[in-house]
Every structure is written in C-alpha cells, then in structure tokens.
Scaffold this motif. Sequence first.
Motif, mmCIF file in Angstrom:
data_model
loop_
_atom_site.group_PDB
_atom_site.id
_atom_site.type_symbol
_atom_site.label_atom_id
_atom_site.label_comp_id
_atom_site.label_asym_id
_atom_site.label_seq_id
_atom_site.Cartn_x
_atom_site.Cartn_y
_atom_site.Cartn_z
ATOM 1 N N GLU A 57 2.571 -39.837 62.408
ATOM 2 C CA GLU A 57 2.102 -40.531 61.428
ATOM 3 C C GLU A 57 2.038 -40.592 60.513
ATOM 4 N N LEU A 58 1.969 -41.381 59.538
ATOM 5 C CA LEU A 58 1.306 -41.356 58.062
ATOM 6 C C LEU A 58 1.266 -42.318 57.499
ATOM 7 N N THR A 59 0.504 -41.561 55.906
ATOM 8 C CA THR A 59 0.297 -43.114 55.783
ATOM 9 C C THR A 59 0.580 -43.151 54.344
ATOM 10 N N LEU A 60 1.384 -44.120 53.578
ATOM 11 C CA LEU A 60 2.007 -44.250 52.481
ATOM 12 C C LEU A 60 1.392 -45.749 52.048
ATOM 13 N N VAL A 61 1.471 -45.831 50.402
ATOM 14 C CA VAL A 61 0.324 -46.410 49.686
ATOM 15 C C VAL A 61 1.216 -46.873 48.840
ATOM 16 N N ALA A 62 1.353 -48.447 47.963
ATOM 17 C CA ALA A 62 2.314 -48.984 46.838
ATOM 18 C C ALA A 62 1.200 -49.395 46.182
ATOM 19 N N GLU A 63 0.970 -48.363 45.090
ATOM 20 C CA GLU A 63 -0.254 -49.112 43.851
ATOM 21 C C GLU A 63 0.229 -48.749 42.527
ATOM 22 N N ASN A 64 0.923 -49.230 41.896
ATOM 23 C CA ASN A 64 0.880 -49.404 39.962
ATOM 24 C C ASN A 64 2.222 -49.130 39.856
ATOM 25 N N PHE A 65 2.918 -50.676 41.186
ATOM 26 C CA PHE A 65 4.285 -49.729 41.193
ATOM 27 C C PHE A 65 5.480 -48.611 41.733
ATOM 28 N N ALA A 66 4.188 -47.926 42.477
ATOM 29 C CA ALA A 66 4.996 -46.509 42.495
ATOM 30 C C ALA A 66 4.219 -46.167 44.177
ATOM 31 N N PHE A 67 4.757 -44.922 44.938
ATOM 32 C CA PHE A 67 4.494 -44.395 45.919
ATOM 33 C C PHE A 67 3.748 -43.713 46.068
ATOM 34 N N SER A 68 2.728 -43.036 47.303
ATOM 35 C CA SER A 68 1.634 -42.131 46.631
ATOM 36 C C SER A 68 1.334 -41.501 48.270
ATOM 37 N N PRO A 69 1.943 -40.939 48.724
ATOM 38 C CA PRO A 69 2.287 -39.770 48.177
ATOM 39 C C PRO A 69 4.014 -39.999 47.450
ATOM 40 N N SER A 70 4.041 -39.387 47.033
ATOM 41 C CA SER A 70 5.686 -39.680 46.878
ATOM 42 C C SER A 70 6.938 -39.007 47.159
ATOM 43 N N GLU A 71 6.164 -37.762 48.518
ATOM 44 C CA GLU A 71 6.906 -36.689 49.151
ATOM 45 C C GLU A 71 6.592 -37.258 50.348
ATOM 46 N N LEU A 72 7.481 -36.813 52.049
ATOM 47 C CA LEU A 72 6.528 -37.110 53.015
ATOM 48 C C LEU A 72 7.650 -36.030 53.522
ATOM 49 N N ALA A 73 6.599 -35.430 55.194
ATOM 50 C CA ALA A 73 7.541 -34.480 55.373
ATOM 51 C C ALA A 73 7.046 -35.062 57.164
ATOM 52 N N VAL A 74 8.544 -34.847 57.654
ATOM 53 C CA VAL A 74 7.999 -35.179 59.116
ATOM 54 C C VAL A 74 8.533 -34.130 59.876
ATOM 55 N N ALA A 75 8.685 -33.622 61.303
ATOM 56 C CA ALA A 75 9.188 -33.266 62.112
ATOM 57 C C ALA A 75 10.584 -33.737 62.846
ATOM 58 N N GLY A 76 12.131 -33.236 63.131
ATOM 59 C CA GLY A 76 13.031 -34.172 63.621
ATOM 60 C C GLY A 76 12.424 -34.075 65.546
ATOM 61 N N GLY A 77 13.445 -35.193 65.705
ATOM 62 C CA GLY A 77 13.169 -35.481 67.456
ATOM 63 C C GLY A 77 12.154 -36.219 67.818
#
Length: 151
Positions: A57-77
């Motif tokens: 589970e990750l949190t992604l924020v859209a603010e000022n026409f940008a994503f934060s964070p702009s890089e995410l990583a997850v495990a496969g499967g």
Amino acid sequence: MARVLRRSVVLVGVIALIATACDNPGDEAVEDRTVPSATEATPSPSPVDDGGGADTELTLVAENFAFSPSELAVAGGGDVTIRFENRDTVQHAFSLFPEGSEEKQEAIFLGSPVSGPSGTERYAFPAPEPGAYVFLCPIHPDEMVGALTVG
C-alpha cells in the motif's frame, strides 16, 4: 430597452466566464495521447516489503500538477493499493502503463478521476511483472508523470 440590453450583456459575460472555467486543456481525449517514457534516471525505490509477493500500500499525492513521490517501487506478485490524494482544485487520476507504451489500450490500470482539493481514492490492482513502468495523470499527461519499478 436599455435594461434588456444590460441583462443580455451580463448573460453573455456569465456564459463566457463559465465556458472559460470549463476549458481545461486536459479535456483532450485520453485515446489521442502518447504515453511518455519515464526519465532516463534510475528511480530510487520506495520502501517495500521484501517478502516477495506481499501486498503493498502506497500513498501518492497530486499537488501543483505534479505527483509526490514521482518514483515508486513495489515487489512483484502481490496486490498494489495506491491511496491517491488530490490537493489541486482540478481533477487528477492515476493510470499505469508499460514504459514507452504508445496506446491507451496498453494500459495496465486506468483510475477514475478524483476531484480536489481534498478528494481521495483507493486504486487497487495486481502488481505487474517485474520491470519499469510509467504512471501518469491521463488528464494532464505532459505535466504529471512518474516511474514505477516492480522488483
């Protein structure tokens, strides 16, 4: 007569104001867009459970026409849940594509738009195969792009 003319001018002004407010350059159809490739830089992964196949589970924020964070990583499967928060006053969404994909039909996940400035949505999908992916706001794809690494 002057009163009718004045009302007509006010009505035309109100209609023009509404039309201007609704003229979002992001209203172009998603189907007409090319998905940009992620940046050349190698993304630095976000912390994930190393248990291989674990749900993330990750949190992604859209603010000022940008994503934060702009890089995410997850495990496969496992399954991925993104808690998406829109802090802007316009709609944004999260959509996931293979890196360098050219067509909407290649989308791995297309999220519903979220209104701001305090709208939230939970997007859930199975983690794709290990590799590099690009996520973007399909409403503002030129400004809002990020990278997802699946390990």
